[in-house]
Each structure stands twice: as structure tokens, then as C-alpha cells.
Design a protein around this motif. Structure first.
Motif, PDB file in Angstrom:
ATOM      1  N   VAL A  31     -64.930  76.219 -69.715  1.00  0.00           N
ATOM      2  CA  VAL A  31     -65.198  76.133 -68.274  1.00  0.00           C
ATOM      3  C   VAL A  31     -64.291  77.093 -67.513  1.00  0.00           C
ATOM      4  O   VAL A  31     -64.734  77.780 -66.589  1.00  0.00           O
ATOM      5  N   ARG A  32     -63.034  77.143 -67.901  1.00  0.00           N
ATOM      6  CA  ARG A  32     -62.110  78.065 -67.225  1.00  0.00           C
ATOM      7  C   ARG A  32     -62.574  79.513 -67.376  1.00  0.00           C
ATOM      8  O   ARG A  32     -62.556  80.291 -66.419  1.00  0.00           O
ATOM      9  N   TRP A  33     -63.032  79.853 -68.574  1.00  0.00           N
ATOM     10  CA  TRP A  33     -63.537  81.217 -68.817  1.00  0.00           C
ATOM     11  C   TRP A  33     -64.772  81.483 -67.969  1.00  0.00           C
ATOM     12  O   TRP A  33     -64.896  82.544 -67.345  1.00  0.00           O
ATOM     13  N   ALA A  34     -65.695  80.511 -67.925  1.00  0.00           N
ATOM     14  CA  ALA A  34     -66.941  80.706 -67.186  1.00  0.00           C
ATOM     15  C   ALA A  34     -66.687  80.928 -65.699  1.00  0.00           C
ATOM     16  O   ALA A  34     -67.330  81.772 -65.063  1.00  0.00           O
ATOM     17  N   PHE A  35     -65.734  80.176 -65.137  1.00  0.00           N
ATOM     18  CA  PHE A  35     -65.418  80.299 -63.711  1.00  0.00           C
ATOM     19  C   PHE A  35     -64.402  81.406 -63.439  1.00  0.00           C
ATOM     20  O   PHE A  35     -64.133  81.710 -62.277  1.00  0.00           O
ATOM     21  N   ASP A  36     -63.816  81.957 -64.501  1.00  0.00           N
ATOM     22  CA  ASP A  36     -62.740  82.946 -64.358  1.00  0.00           C
ATOM     23  C   ASP A  36     -61.625  82.377 -63.484  1.00  0.00           C
ATOM     24  O   ASP A  36     -61.095  83.053 -62.591  1.00  0.00           O
ATOM     25  N   ALA A  37     -61.275  81.102 -63.750  1.00  0.00           N
ATOM     26  CA  ALA A  37     -60.294  80.393 -62.925  1.00  0.00           C
ATOM     27  C   ALA A  37     -58.876  80.627 -63.435  1.00  0.00           C
ATOM     28  O   ALA A  37     -58.637  80.720 -64.643  1.00  0.00           O
ATOM     29  N   LYS A  38     -57.938  80.694 -62.499  1.00  0.00           N
ATOM     30  CA  LYS A  38     -56.535  80.874 -62.883  1.00  0.00           C
ATOM     31  C   LYS A  38     -55.970  79.640 -63.573  1.00  0.00           C
ATOM     32  O   LYS A  38     -55.172  79.734 -64.507  1.00  0.00           O
ATOM     33  N   LYS A  39     -56.375  78.458 -63.084  1.00  0.00           N
ATOM     34  CA  LYS A  39     -55.838  77.211 -63.625  1.00  0.00           C
ATOM     35  C   LYS A  39     -56.973  76.234 -63.890  1.00  0.00           C
ATOM     36  O   LYS A  39     -57.951  76.187 -63.152  1.00  0.00           O
ATOM     37  N   ALA A  40     -56.797  75.426 -64.950  1.00  0.00           N
ATOM     38  CA  ALA A  40     -57.794  74.401 -65.265  1.00  0.00           C
ATOM     39  C   ALA A  40     -57.132  73.301 -66.087  1.00  0.00           C
ATOM     40  O   ALA A  40     -56.158  73.530 -66.816  1.00  0.00           O
ATOM     41  N   GLY A  41     -57.653  72.097 -65.954  1.00  0.00           N
ATOM     42  CA  GLY A  41     -57.165  70.965 -66.734  1.00  0.00           C
ATOM     43  C   GLY A  41     -58.198  69.855 -66.674  1.00  0.00           C
ATOM     44  O   GLY A  41     -59.157  69.915 -65.899  1.00  0.00           O
ATOM     45  N   HIS A  42     -58.023  68.824 -67.509  1.00  0.00           N
ATOM     46  CA  HIS A  42     -58.970  67.715 -67.493  1.00  0.00           C
ATOM     47  C   HIS A  42     -58.255  66.408 -67.183  1.00  0.00           C
ATOM     48  O   HIS A  42     -57.036  66.304 -67.288  1.00  0.00           O
ATOM     49  N   ALA A  43     -59.044  65.408 -66.820  1.00  0.00           N
ATOM     50  CA  ALA A  43     -58.473  64.121 -66.393  1.00  0.00           C
ATOM     51  C   ALA A  43     -58.883  63.009 -67.352  1.00  0.00           C
ATOM     52  O   ALA A  43     -59.582  62.081 -66.973  1.00  0.00           O
ATOM     53  N   GLY A  44     -58.452  63.101 -68.592  1.00  0.00           N
ATOM     54  CA  GLY A  44     -58.731  62.032 -69.540  1.00  0.00           C
ATOM     55  C   GLY A  44     -59.454  62.529 -70.773  1.00  0.00           C
ATOM     56  O   GLY A  44     -60.633  62.873 -70.725  1.00  0.00           O
ATOM     57  N   THR A  45     -58.758  62.561 -71.900  1.00  0.00           N
ATOM     58  CA  THR A  45     -59.304  63.098 -73.145  1.00  0.00           C
ATOM     59  C   THR A  45     -60.449  62.251 -73.683  1.00  0.00           C
ATOM     60  O   THR A  45     -60.402  61.023 -73.646  1.00  0.00           O
ATOM     61  N   LEU A  46     -61.472  62.921 -74.194  1.00  0.00           N
ATOM     62  CA  LEU A  46     -62.506  62.294 -74.999  1.00  0.00           C
ATOM     63  C   LEU A  46     -62.358  62.801 -76.428  1.00  0.00           C
ATOM     64  O   LEU A  46     -62.101  63.989 -76.653  1.00  0.00           O
TER      65      LEU A  46
END
Length: 302
Positions: A31-46
Motif C-alpha cells: 500500500v505504501r508503494w502504491a500511494f508513494d507515501a512517506k510513512k505507513a503503518g497498520h493498526a492491528g496485526t492479522l
């Protein structure tokens, strides 16, 4: 001089309907690559084989991750009765079997003991740290370690259907840190038949629902395009459980510099956590004290 992070300034939440076969961190990376975002993280591991709601924060939304991590979450999962595995799910090796099969009434009668404030022992194959090492690494090395029980709040646990003699599907709403695999293991033991998770799907997490979700395939298909931003949800959604306190442009400027500022409050008590807004946009999160918000997190979207 600090190296500047590559990528663009994109802020908000994306809800992915996670497919089976990928780790949560792998999905975040895509997702970070697709959006070309500087920062990314998730809120709860699956777990890799689990599916469903995976809320991913981009940019300044990463500062609101704890509010989603701490929120209630709902899971739909199927237990395979009669078998225990070393991982407490279908990916593991069957280590014990039992021919006992409880009735629907017996299952329903066993559920209340797993509701409320309970103690839960995480699976041997989990990310819990034991003397500085992950439990799953020790388990892969053949070590059977003792993992301390941890508190968990379970709001509800209900049987949805009996799929067949060996499979029962449930829905559980619980707080932070819950292991559905442990529920399956412990319920199977309580029923005298053993059990493990056959399939698991997260149906909602805090304010985010499966209806909000987009497939990873769709994200990848539209990667690096302007259309991708239509999937972004505002970071303010993560703050819906704490009060919003409007401020002025002057107040917003002070808060952005990390200084306390006057805010408009009604029934907020001294010391309550709240967030300041300007025209509905979050400026900062902090503590309310005598008419002012004292910021602990500031959102910079310029």
C-alpha cells in the motif's frame, strides 16, 4: 543533516480487505508503494492466513494508530473440533485428536466463561517476546516455552452456526491483544474435544468496517495514479472516541508549534484527552486543562 524521506505527503486511512497468504507488514509495504507515501503503518496485526479488515495509516494518520489499536474489534472464525495443532490454527501440525463432539447446547453453555475480563495464554507460535526472543522463533527451534497469561476484554462471543459435526463458526468482539487461536484452543479444551482455528476473518476494527474495505488487487491496479486517493479516509475517524475541541487560526498556529492554546469546550473535564480542530481538521491531540489544550501529538500536513 537528516536524510529526507522519499515519497509524497499523503495523509489518511486506507481499509484493506486483506487476502490470505500475506503478512500484515507485507500488505502495508504494498500500500505504501502504491500511494508513494512517506510513512505507513497498520493498526492491528492479522495472521498471514487471516483475512478481513486491515486498517492502514498513511502520513500523519500514523500518529493516530494507537486509538485504533486500542479499539474493539470483531472477528468471525471457524473452529475445527477434535484436533489440536502446535500453532492453534490449520497451518500447524496436528498434535492430538479426540472423537468427542459436543452438542450445540454444550457449546453455548461453555461460551460465558470466555466473556468479560479474562486471562488468555498466547499461542506458542506468536510474536510474544520471551527473554528477548519471539515465541514463534523458539517454537520453530523445538522449544516448548511457558508464556504468561495476559488480560483480555471480550465483549461478546457467540456461536453463529454449526457448519457440520466438526466445524462451528463464531463471532467475537474483543479488545486489544486478543488471540482468536487461543480462544479456539481453550474452548476446545473446555468442551473436552480439542480445537483449532480453521479460518479467521476480521469484520470490523474500531470505526472501520468491511464495507469500507478495498482489495489489494484494486490498490495495485491503480498504483501511483490520482484515482488512488479516492480510497483515503480522514485521519480524524480514528479520534471519534475522544472529544473534539474547535480552535481559532491563531490557536491552531500555537498548537502546531507545540504550545498550549485556548479551545472551545463544553463538557470536557480537566485532564481529559481531546483533539483540537480547525474547520473540522485535526490540529493536535493532547490534554484539556483550564480552557487550553496541551498538545502531545501535532499533525503537520503542510
Amino acid at each position: 543533516m537528516a536524510r529526507r524521506k522519499k515519497g509524497r505527503d499523503v495523509h489518511g486511512w486506507v481499509v484493506i480487505d486483506k487476502p490470505a497468504g500475506l503478512s500484515s507488514n507485507a500488505v502495508v509495504g504494498k500500500v505504501r508503494w502504491a500511494f508513494d507515501a512517506k510513512k505507513a503503518g497498520h493498526a492491528g496485526t492479522l495472521d498471514p492466513e487471516a483475512t478481513g479488515v486491515l486498517a492502514i495509516a498513511l502520513g500523519e494518520a500514523t500518529k493516530t494508530v494507537p486509538y485504533i489499536t486500542d479499539a474493539l474489534k470483531a472477528y468471525e472464525f471457524t473452529i475445527r473440533l477434535g484436533q489440536a495443532t502446535n500453532t492453534d490454527d490449520a497451518e500447524g501440525e496436528v498434535i492430538s485428536e479426540n472423537d468427542t463432539r459436543p452438542s450445540d447446547v454444550q457449546i453455548a453453555n461453555a461460551l460465558p466463561q470466555f466473556v468479560g475480563d479474562v486471562l488468555q495464554v498466547p499461542p506458542q507460535f506468536s510474536a510474544v517476546k520471551i527473554n528477548g526472543q519471539r515465541a514463534y522463533k523458539l517454537a520453530r527451534d523445538g522449544e516448548n516455552v511457558e508464556i504468561a497469561a495476559r488480560p483480555l476484554f471480550v465483549e461478546s462471543l457467540e456461536m453463529i452456526r454449526r457448519d457440520d459435526t466438526d466445524h462451528v463458526t463464531f463471532e467475537m468482539v474483543c479488545g486489544k491483544g486478543g488471540y482468536v487461536r487461543s480462544i479456539a484452543r481453550d474452548l476446545g479444551e473446555a468442551l473436552g474435544c480439542l480445537g483449532h482455528v480453521r479460518s479467521l476473518r476480521r469484520v470490523w476494527s474500531g470505526p472501520f468496517d468491511l464495507e469500507d474495505g478495498v482489495s489489494l488487487e484494486q490498490i495495485e491496479a491503480e498504483a501511483k495514479s490520482a484515482d488512488l486517493d479516492t480510497y483515503l479516509m480522514p485521519l480524524e475517524l480514528a479520534l471519534e472516541d475522544i472529544p473534539e475541541l474547535p480552535t481559532t487560526p491563531e490557536g491552531a498556529a500555537r498548537l502546531k508549534n507545540g504550545n498550549p492554546s485556548l479551545v472551545l469546550a463544553s463538557d470536557v473535564s480537566y485532564g481529559d484527552e481531546a483533539w483540537a480542530s480547525l474547520n473540522g481538521q485535526a490540529i493536535a491531540v493532547g490534554r484539556y486543562k483550564a480552557g487550553e489544550l496541551h498538545p502531545s501529538r501535532v499533525f503537520v500536513r503542510d
